[in-house]
Design a protein around this motif. Sequence first.
Motif, PDB file in Angstrom:
ATOM      1  N   TRP A   1       3.356 -10.875 -19.159  1.00 35.12           N
ATOM      2  CA  TRP A   1       4.066  -9.674 -19.577  1.00 35.12           C
ATOM      3  C   TRP A   1       4.684  -9.892 -20.948  1.00 35.12           C
ATOM      4  O   TRP A   1       5.407 -10.867 -21.163  1.00 35.12           O
ATOM      5  CB  TRP A   1       5.138  -9.327 -18.539  1.00 35.12           C
TER       6      TRP A   1
ATOM      7  N   ARG B   1       2.915   8.934 -17.018  1.00 33.69           N
ATOM      8  CA  ARG B   1       4.147   9.727 -17.160  1.00 33.69           C
ATOM      9  C   ARG B   1       5.260   8.796 -17.578  1.00 33.69           C
ATOM     10  O   ARG B   1       5.366   7.690 -17.058  1.00 33.69           O
ATOM     11  CB  ARG B   1       4.521  10.382 -15.821  1.00 33.69           C
ATOM     12  N   VAL B   2       6.073   9.243 -18.532  1.00 33.74           N
ATOM     13  CA  VAL B   2       7.142   8.379 -19.030  1.00 33.74           C
ATOM     14  C   VAL B   2       8.487   9.098 -18.970  1.00 33.74           C
ATOM     15  O   VAL B   2       8.547  10.312 -18.836  1.00 33.74           O
ATOM     16  CB  VAL B   2       6.875   7.925 -20.485  1.00 33.74           C
ATOM     17  N   LYS B   3       9.550   8.286 -19.087  1.00 33.21           N
ATOM     18  CA  LYS B   3      10.898   8.836 -19.193  1.00 33.21           C
ATOM     19  C   LYS B   3      11.259   8.929 -20.670  1.00 33.21           C
ATOM     20  O   LYS B   3      10.901   8.054 -21.454  1.00 33.21           O
ATOM     21  CB  LYS B   3      11.906   7.888 -18.530  1.00 33.21           C
TER      22      LYS B   3
ATOM     23  N   LEU C   1       8.664   0.383 -26.410  1.00 34.28           N
ATOM     24  CA  LEU C   1       7.344   0.340 -25.790  1.00 34.28           C
ATOM     25  C   LEU C   1       7.446   0.818 -24.344  1.00 34.28           C
ATOM     26  O   LEU C   1       8.254   0.322 -23.571  1.00 34.28           O
ATOM     27  CB  LEU C   1       6.805  -1.087 -25.851  1.00 34.28           C
ATOM     28  N   ALA C   2       6.640   1.798 -23.989  1.00 38.72           N
ATOM     29  CA  ALA C   2       6.668   2.303 -22.613  1.00 38.72           C
ATOM     30  C   ALA C   2       5.583   1.639 -21.777  1.00 38.72           C
ATOM     31  O   ALA C   2       5.839   1.159 -20.679  1.00 38.72           O
ATOM     32  CB  ALA C   2       6.499   3.818 -22.595  1.00 38.72           C
ATOM     33  N   ALA C   3       4.385   1.615 -22.317  1.00 40.65           N
ATOM     34  CA  ALA C   3       3.285   1.047 -21.554  1.00 40.65           C
ATOM     35  C   ALA C   3       2.181   0.637 -22.505  1.00 40.65           C
ATOM     36  O   ALA C   3       2.023   1.220 -23.573  1.00 40.65           O
ATOM     37  CB  ALA C   3       2.749   2.061 -20.541  1.00 40.65           C
ATOM     38  N   SER C   4       1.431  -0.365 -22.109  1.00 40.24           N
ATOM     39  CA  SER C   4       0.269  -0.743 -22.900  1.00 40.24           C
ATOM     40  C   SER C   4      -0.909  -0.959 -21.965  1.00 40.24           C
ATOM     41  O   SER C   4      -0.730  -1.367 -20.813  1.00 40.24           O
ATOM     42  CB  SER C   4       0.553  -2.004 -23.714  1.00 40.24           C
ATOM     43  N   PHE C   5      -2.081  -0.648 -22.461  1.00 44.73           N
ATOM     44  CA  PHE C   5      -3.286  -0.722 -21.652  1.00 44.73           C
ATOM     45  C   PHE C   5      -4.331  -1.547 -22.383  1.00 44.73           C
ATOM     46  O   PHE C   5      -4.565  -1.343 -23.567  1.00 44.73           O
ATOM     47  CB  PHE C   5      -3.858   0.681 -21.407  1.00 44.73           C
TER      48      PHE C   5
ATOM     49  N   PHE D   1       8.327  -5.386 -25.044  1.00 39.87           N
ATOM     50  CA  PHE D   1       9.013  -4.403 -24.210  1.00 39.87           C
ATOM     51  C   PHE D   1      10.509  -4.356 -24.488  1.00 39.87           C
ATOM     52  O   PHE D   1      11.174  -3.392 -24.132  1.00 39.87           O
ATOM     53  CB  PHE D   1       8.736  -4.674 -22.728  1.00 39.87           C
TER      54      PHE D   1
ATOM     55  N   ALA E   1      -2.913  -3.159 -17.415  1.00 35.10           N
ATOM     56  CA  ALA E   1      -1.840  -2.437 -18.094  1.00 35.10           C
ATOM     57  C   ALA E   1      -0.543  -3.200 -17.931  1.00 35.10           C
ATOM     58  O   ALA E   1      -0.347  -3.947 -16.969  1.00 35.10           O
ATOM     59  CB  ALA E   1      -1.702  -1.033 -17.510  1.00 35.10           C
ATOM     60  N   GLN E   2       0.338  -3.025 -18.923  1.00 34.76           N
ATOM     61  CA  GLN E   2       1.693  -3.542 -18.814  1.00 34.76           C
ATOM     62  C   GLN E   2       2.642  -2.361 -18.923  1.00 34.76           C
ATOM     63  O   GLN E   2       2.479  -1.522 -19.801  1.00 34.76           O
ATOM     64  CB  GLN E   2       1.977  -4.558 -19.924  1.00 34.76           C
ATOM     65  N   PHE E   3       3.601  -2.322 -18.037  1.00 37.45           N
ATOM     66  CA  PHE E   3       4.566  -1.225 -18.022  1.00 37.45           C
ATOM     67  C   PHE E   3       5.938  -1.744 -18.415  1.00 37.45           C
ATOM     68  O   PHE E   3       6.297  -2.868 -18.109  1.00 37.45           O
ATOM     69  CB  PHE E   3       4.683  -0.627 -16.616  1.00 37.45           C
ATOM     70  N   GLY E   4       6.705  -0.888 -19.061  1.00 38.83           N
ATOM     71  CA  GLY E   4       8.105  -1.173 -19.290  1.00 38.83           C
ATOM     72  C   GLY E   4       8.924  -0.241 -18.417  1.00 38.83           C
ATOM     73  O   GLY E   4       8.363   0.590 -17.695  1.00 38.83           O
ATOM     74  N   PRO E   5      10.236  -0.338 -18.497  1.00 35.52           N
ATOM     75  CA  PRO E   5      11.077   0.526 -17.663  1.00 35.52           C
ATOM     76  C   PRO E   5      11.011   1.998 -18.058  1.00 35.52           C
ATOM     77  O   PRO E   5      11.519   2.849 -17.327  1.00 35.52           O
ATOM     78  CB  PRO E   5      12.490  -0.042 -17.865  1.00 35.52           C
ATOM     79  N   SER E   6      10.389   2.323 -19.181  1.00 36.62           N
ATOM     80  CA  SER E   6      10.300   3.726 -19.595  1.00 36.62           C
ATOM     81  C   SER E   6       9.258   4.517 -18.813  1.00 36.62           C
ATOM     82  O   SER E   6       9.165   5.723 -18.982  1.00 36.62           O
ATOM     83  CB  SER E   6       9.938   3.837 -21.073  1.00 36.62           C
ATOM     84  N   VAL E   7       8.464   3.847 -18.022  1.00 41.72           N
ATOM     85  CA  VAL E   7       7.486   4.585 -17.231  1.00 41.72           C
ATOM     86  C   VAL E   7       8.230   5.261 -16.069  1.00 41.72           C
ATOM     87  O   VAL E   7       9.163   4.691 -15.502  1.00 41.72           O
ATOM     88  CB  VAL E   7       6.370   3.645 -16.735  1.00 41.72           C
TER      89      VAL E   7
ATOM     90  N   THR F   1       5.710  -4.296 -13.834  1.00 38.42           N
ATOM     91  CA  THR F   1       5.442  -4.865 -15.151  1.00 38.42           C
ATOM     92  C   THR F   1       3.947  -4.933 -15.450  1.00 38.42           C
ATOM     93  O   THR F   1       3.545  -4.757 -16.587  1.00 38.42           O
ATOM     94  CB  THR F   1       6.023  -6.283 -15.271  1.00 38.42           C
ATOM     95  N   GLU F   2       3.169  -5.211 -14.432  1.00 37.77           N
ATOM     96  CA  GLU F   2       1.735  -5.370 -14.701  1.00 37.77           C
ATOM     97  C   GLU F   2       0.908  -4.688 -13.644  1.00 37.77           C
ATOM     98  O   GLU F   2       1.297  -4.626 -12.478  1.00 37.77           O
ATOM     99  CB  GLU F   2       1.366  -6.852 -14.715  1.00 37.77           C
TER     100      GLU F   2
END
Lengths: 155, 103
Positions: free
Chosen positions: A36, A120-122, A103-107, A41, B59-65, B45-46
Amino acid sequence: MNHQRRGALKTGSGLGVFSLLLAAGMIKPEMAQAAWNKTAFEAKTLDAALAAVDAGKPVESADVVITAPDIAENGAVVPVGVLSNIPKTEYIAIMIEKNPNMLAASFTLPEGTLADVQTRVKMGQTSDVYAVVKADGKFYMSKKEIKVTLGGCGG
Amino acid sequence: MASPMRIRAAAKDGVTEVRVLMAHVMETGQRKDSSGALIPAHFITELSARHNDKLVLSAQFGPSVSTNPYLAFKFNGGAKGDKLAVTWVDNKGDTRSDEVQIA
Protein backbone atom coordinates in the motif's frame (compact mmCIF):
# COMPACT_ATOMS: atom_id res chain seq x y z
CA MET A 1 -3.19 14.85 24.05
CA ASN A 2 -6.74 15.83 23.47
CA HIS A 3 -6.15 19.20 25.04
CA GLN A 4 -3.20 19.98 22.86
CA ARG A 5 -5.05 18.92 19.81
CA ARG A 6 -7.88 21.26 20.50
CA GLY A 7 -5.42 24.09 20.95
CA ALA A 8 -3.69 23.19 17.77
CA LEU A 9 -6.88 23.11 15.81
CA LYS A 10 -8.09 26.35 17.31
CA THR A 11 -5.00 28.36 16.53
CA GLY A 12 -5.70 27.49 12.96
CA SER A 13 -2.07 26.88 12.22
CA GLY A 14 -3.88 24.10 10.59
CA LEU A 15 -2.64 21.22 8.60
CA GLY A 16 1.03 21.49 9.50
CA VAL A 17 0.50 20.93 13.21
CA PHE A 18 -2.18 18.40 12.59
CA SER A 19 0.01 16.26 10.44
CA LEU A 20 2.80 16.49 13.02
CA LEU A 21 0.38 15.09 15.55
CA LEU A 22 -0.56 12.41 13.10
CA ALA A 23 3.09 11.55 12.70
CA ALA A 24 3.49 11.55 16.48
CA GLY A 25 1.55 8.39 16.86
CA MET A 26 -2.04 8.75 15.86
CA ILE A 27 -1.40 6.68 12.80
CA LYS A 28 -0.97 3.15 13.91
CA PRO A 29 1.82 0.98 12.60
CA GLU A 30 -0.54 -1.66 11.28
CA MET A 31 -1.70 0.88 8.72
CA ALA A 32 1.62 0.47 6.99
CA GLN A 33 1.21 -2.41 4.66
CA ALA A 34 3.80 -3.63 2.28
CA ALA A 35 2.24 -2.84 -1.05
CA TRP A 36 0.00 0.00 0.00
CA ASN A 37 1.49 3.31 -1.09
CA LYS A 38 1.29 5.10 2.26
CA THR A 39 3.21 8.17 1.13
CA ALA A 40 0.82 8.76 -1.73
CA PHE A 41 -2.31 8.26 0.32
CA GLU A 42 -1.08 10.64 3.01
CA ALA A 43 -0.02 13.34 0.60
CA LYS A 44 -1.65 16.67 1.38
CA THR A 45 -0.91 18.48 -1.85
CA LEU A 46 -1.26 17.66 -5.50
CA ASP A 47 2.47 17.90 -6.11
CA ALA A 48 3.27 15.59 -3.21
CA ALA A 49 0.68 13.06 -4.33
CA LEU A 50 1.97 13.15 -7.89
CA ALA A 51 5.53 12.74 -6.69
CA ALA A 52 4.56 9.78 -4.53
CA VAL A 53 3.16 7.91 -7.51
CA ASP A 54 6.18 8.92 -9.65
CA ALA A 55 3.97 10.94 -11.95
CA GLY A 56 6.08 14.09 -11.96
CA LYS A 57 4.28 16.63 -14.09
CA PRO A 58 1.58 14.85 -16.06
CA VAL A 59 0.52 16.29 -19.40
CA GLU A 60 -3.06 17.45 -19.54
CA SER A 61 -4.89 15.33 -22.08
CA ALA A 62 -8.37 15.39 -23.56
CA ASP A 63 -8.13 11.63 -23.97
CA VAL A 64 -8.56 11.18 -20.24
CA VAL A 65 -12.24 11.57 -19.50
CA ILE A 66 -13.68 12.00 -16.03
CA THR A 67 -17.30 10.97 -15.74
CA ALA A 68 -18.83 12.64 -12.73
CA PRO A 69 -21.71 14.96 -11.93
CA ASP A 70 -21.10 18.73 -12.11
CA ILE A 71 -22.93 19.10 -8.83
CA ALA A 72 -22.96 16.40 -6.17
CA GLU A 73 -25.75 16.83 -3.69
CA ASN A 74 -24.27 14.40 -1.23
CA GLY A 75 -20.52 14.63 -0.78
CA ALA A 76 -20.43 11.26 0.97
CA VAL A 77 -21.20 9.43 -2.25
CA VAL A 78 -19.90 11.03 -5.43
CA PRO A 79 -19.75 8.70 -8.42
CA VAL A 80 -16.52 9.20 -10.35
CA GLY A 81 -15.51 7.31 -13.44
CA VAL A 82 -12.30 7.58 -15.41
CA LEU A 83 -11.98 6.54 -19.03
CA SER A 84 -8.68 6.75 -20.84
CA ASN A 85 -8.55 6.64 -24.62
CA ILE A 86 -4.77 6.53 -24.60
CA PRO A 87 -3.44 3.15 -25.76
CA LYS A 88 -1.53 1.03 -23.24
CA THR A 89 -3.03 2.71 -20.21
CA GLU A 90 -1.72 0.76 -17.26
CA TYR A 91 -2.49 2.91 -14.23
CA ILE A 92 -5.27 5.24 -13.15
CA ALA A 93 -5.38 7.38 -10.02
CA ILE A 94 -8.20 9.58 -8.75
CA MET A 95 -7.17 12.62 -6.71
CA ILE A 96 -9.42 15.13 -4.98
CA GLU A 97 -7.67 18.42 -4.41
CA LYS A 98 -9.45 19.67 -1.32
CA ASN A 99 -9.81 16.43 0.61
CA PRO A 100 -7.53 16.04 3.67
CA ASN A 101 -5.72 13.32 1.77
CA MET A 102 -5.62 13.94 -1.92
CA LEU A 103 -5.34 10.47 -3.38
CA ALA A 104 -8.64 8.61 -3.25
CA ALA A 105 -7.91 5.47 -5.19
CA SER A 106 -5.47 4.06 -7.67
CA PHE A 107 -5.91 1.22 -10.11
CA THR A 108 -3.29 -0.91 -11.78
CA LEU A 109 -4.52 -2.41 -15.01
CA PRO A 110 -2.85 -5.54 -16.35
CA GLU A 111 -2.85 -6.05 -20.10
CA GLY A 112 -6.35 -6.88 -21.29
CA THR A 113 -8.14 -4.76 -18.74
CA LEU A 114 -9.84 -1.72 -20.23
CA ALA A 115 -8.97 1.77 -19.02
CA ASP A 116 -12.49 2.38 -17.80
CA VAL A 117 -13.15 2.29 -14.06
CA GLN A 118 -15.88 3.71 -11.91
CA THR A 119 -16.10 4.09 -8.18
CA ARG A 120 -17.63 6.36 -5.56
CA VAL A 121 -15.71 8.80 -3.40
CA LYS A 122 -16.27 11.16 -0.50
CA MET A 123 -15.72 14.87 -0.98
CA GLY A 124 -15.51 17.30 1.92
CA GLN A 125 -16.23 20.34 -0.23
CA THR A 126 -16.37 21.62 -3.79
CA SER A 127 -13.08 20.72 -5.40
CA ASP A 128 -11.23 19.88 -8.54
CA VAL A 129 -10.97 16.17 -9.14
CA TYR A 130 -7.93 14.92 -11.04
CA ALA A 131 -7.57 11.74 -12.99
CA VAL A 132 -3.95 10.76 -13.45
CA VAL A 133 -3.21 8.10 -16.02
CA LYS A 134 -0.02 6.29 -16.90
CA ALA A 135 0.19 4.96 -20.43
CA ASP A 136 3.27 3.51 -22.09
CA GLY A 137 5.49 4.98 -19.39
CA LYS A 138 4.13 8.54 -19.64
CA PHE A 139 1.72 10.31 -17.32
CA TYR A 140 -1.36 12.21 -18.42
CA MET A 141 -4.11 13.87 -16.48
CA SER A 142 -7.35 15.72 -16.70
CA LYS A 143 -9.40 17.56 -14.14
CA LYS A 144 -12.99 18.40 -13.48
CA GLU A 145 -14.57 20.57 -10.84
CA ILE A 146 -17.33 18.93 -8.84
CA LYS A 147 -19.52 21.19 -6.73
CA VAL A 148 -20.61 19.70 -3.44
CA THR A 149 -23.65 21.05 -1.66
CA LEU A 150 -23.37 18.82 1.40
CA GLY A 151 -19.93 17.71 2.56
CA GLY A 152 -19.21 14.05 3.05
CA CYS A 153 -16.73 14.18 5.87
CA GLY A 154 -18.83 15.70 8.65
CA GLY A 155 -19.98 13.69 11.63
CA MET B 1 -15.93 -11.37 9.67
CA ALA B 2 -16.95 -8.90 7.10
CA SER B 3 -20.16 -9.18 5.13
CA PRO B 4 -20.06 -10.68 1.67
CA MET B 5 -19.49 -8.57 -1.41
CA ARG B 6 -22.05 -8.34 -4.13
CA ILE B 7 -20.38 -9.06 -7.42
CA ARG B 8 -21.92 -8.99 -10.86
CA ALA B 9 -19.85 -10.09 -13.82
CA ALA B 10 -21.34 -10.23 -17.29
CA ALA B 11 -19.63 -11.17 -20.54
CA LYS B 12 -20.80 -9.47 -23.69
CA ASP B 13 -19.10 -9.21 -27.10
CA GLY B 14 -15.80 -10.47 -25.74
CA VAL B 15 -15.66 -7.97 -22.89
CA THR B 16 -16.54 -8.78 -19.31
CA GLU B 17 -17.99 -6.02 -17.19
CA VAL B 18 -17.56 -6.44 -13.46
CA ARG B 19 -19.39 -4.51 -10.79
CA VAL B 20 -18.55 -4.96 -7.14
CA LEU B 21 -20.27 -3.58 -4.07
CA MET B 22 -18.32 -4.15 -0.88
CA ALA B 23 -19.70 -3.85 2.61
CA HIS B 24 -17.26 -1.78 4.63
CA VAL B 25 -17.47 1.22 6.97
CA MET B 26 -14.56 3.07 5.27
CA GLU B 27 -14.01 5.18 8.37
CA THR B 28 -11.63 8.04 7.55
CA GLY B 29 -10.09 8.57 10.97
CA GLN B 30 -11.16 12.22 10.85
CA ARG B 31 -14.63 11.96 12.30
CA LYS B 32 -15.47 12.25 15.98
CA ASP B 33 -18.07 10.39 17.97
CA SER B 34 -20.62 12.13 20.20
CA SER B 35 -18.12 12.48 23.07
CA GLY B 36 -15.58 14.17 20.80
CA ALA B 37 -13.17 11.25 20.58
CA LEU B 38 -11.75 10.46 17.18
CA ILE B 39 -13.16 7.39 15.51
CA PRO B 40 -10.14 5.35 14.38
CA ALA B 41 -9.58 4.95 10.68
CA HIS B 42 -10.82 1.70 9.22
CA PHE B 43 -10.87 1.35 5.47
CA ILE B 44 -10.05 -1.00 2.63
CA THR B 45 -6.51 -0.46 1.40
CA GLU B 46 -6.07 -3.03 -1.33
CA LEU B 47 -8.26 -4.92 -3.69
CA SER B 48 -7.58 -7.40 -6.42
CA ALA B 49 -9.74 -9.15 -8.97
CA ARG B 50 -8.88 -12.39 -10.70
CA HIS B 51 -10.39 -14.06 -13.70
CA ASN B 52 -9.64 -17.81 -13.54
CA ASP B 53 -6.58 -17.00 -11.38
CA LYS B 54 -5.30 -14.36 -13.82
CA LEU B 55 -5.06 -10.91 -12.27
CA VAL B 56 -7.37 -8.47 -14.06
CA LEU B 57 -7.32 -5.53 -11.68
CA SER B 58 -5.46 -4.42 -8.60
CA ALA B 59 -6.47 -1.29 -6.78
CA GLN B 60 -5.40 0.70 -3.76
CA PHE B 61 -7.98 2.66 -1.82
CA GLY B 62 -7.59 5.54 0.57
CA PRO B 63 -10.11 6.69 3.17
CA SER B 64 -11.71 9.00 0.59
CA VAL B 65 -13.50 6.10 -1.04
CA SER B 66 -17.16 6.03 -0.02
CA THR B 67 -18.67 3.80 2.63
CA ASN B 68 -19.63 0.46 1.10
CA PRO B 69 -17.30 0.98 -1.86
CA TYR B 70 -18.53 0.47 -5.37
CA LEU B 71 -16.22 -0.44 -8.19
CA ALA B 72 -16.85 -1.17 -11.85
CA PHE B 73 -14.32 -2.17 -14.48
CA LYS B 74 -14.07 -4.12 -17.73
CA PHE B 75 -11.59 -6.56 -19.17
CA ASN B 76 -11.16 -8.32 -22.49
CA GLY B 77 -12.06 -11.98 -22.55
CA GLY B 78 -14.05 -13.91 -20.05
CA ALA B 79 -16.76 -16.36 -20.92
CA LYS B 80 -19.96 -17.44 -19.31
CA GLY B 81 -19.24 -19.78 -16.44
CA ASP B 82 -15.68 -18.54 -15.86
CA LYS B 83 -14.70 -17.77 -12.31
CA LEU B 84 -14.23 -14.22 -11.13
CA ALA B 85 -12.84 -13.64 -7.64
CA VAL B 86 -12.43 -10.39 -5.74
CA THR B 87 -10.34 -10.01 -2.59
CA TRP B 88 -9.83 -6.99 -0.36
CA VAL B 89 -7.66 -6.23 2.65
CA ASP B 90 -8.30 -3.37 5.07
CA ASN B 91 -5.96 -1.35 7.28
CA LYS B 92 -6.74 -3.57 10.28
CA GLY B 93 -5.72 -6.66 8.38
CA ASP B 94 -9.24 -7.96 7.85
CA THR B 95 -9.75 -9.59 4.53
CA ARG B 96 -12.60 -10.93 2.46
CA SER B 97 -12.79 -12.91 -0.77
CA ASP B 98 -15.81 -13.69 -2.84
CA GLU B 99 -16.17 -15.51 -6.08
CA VAL B 100 -18.87 -15.56 -8.74
CA GLN B 101 -19.39 -17.15 -12.12
CA ILE B 102 -19.45 -14.81 -15.07
CA ALA B 103 -22.96 -14.57 -16.44
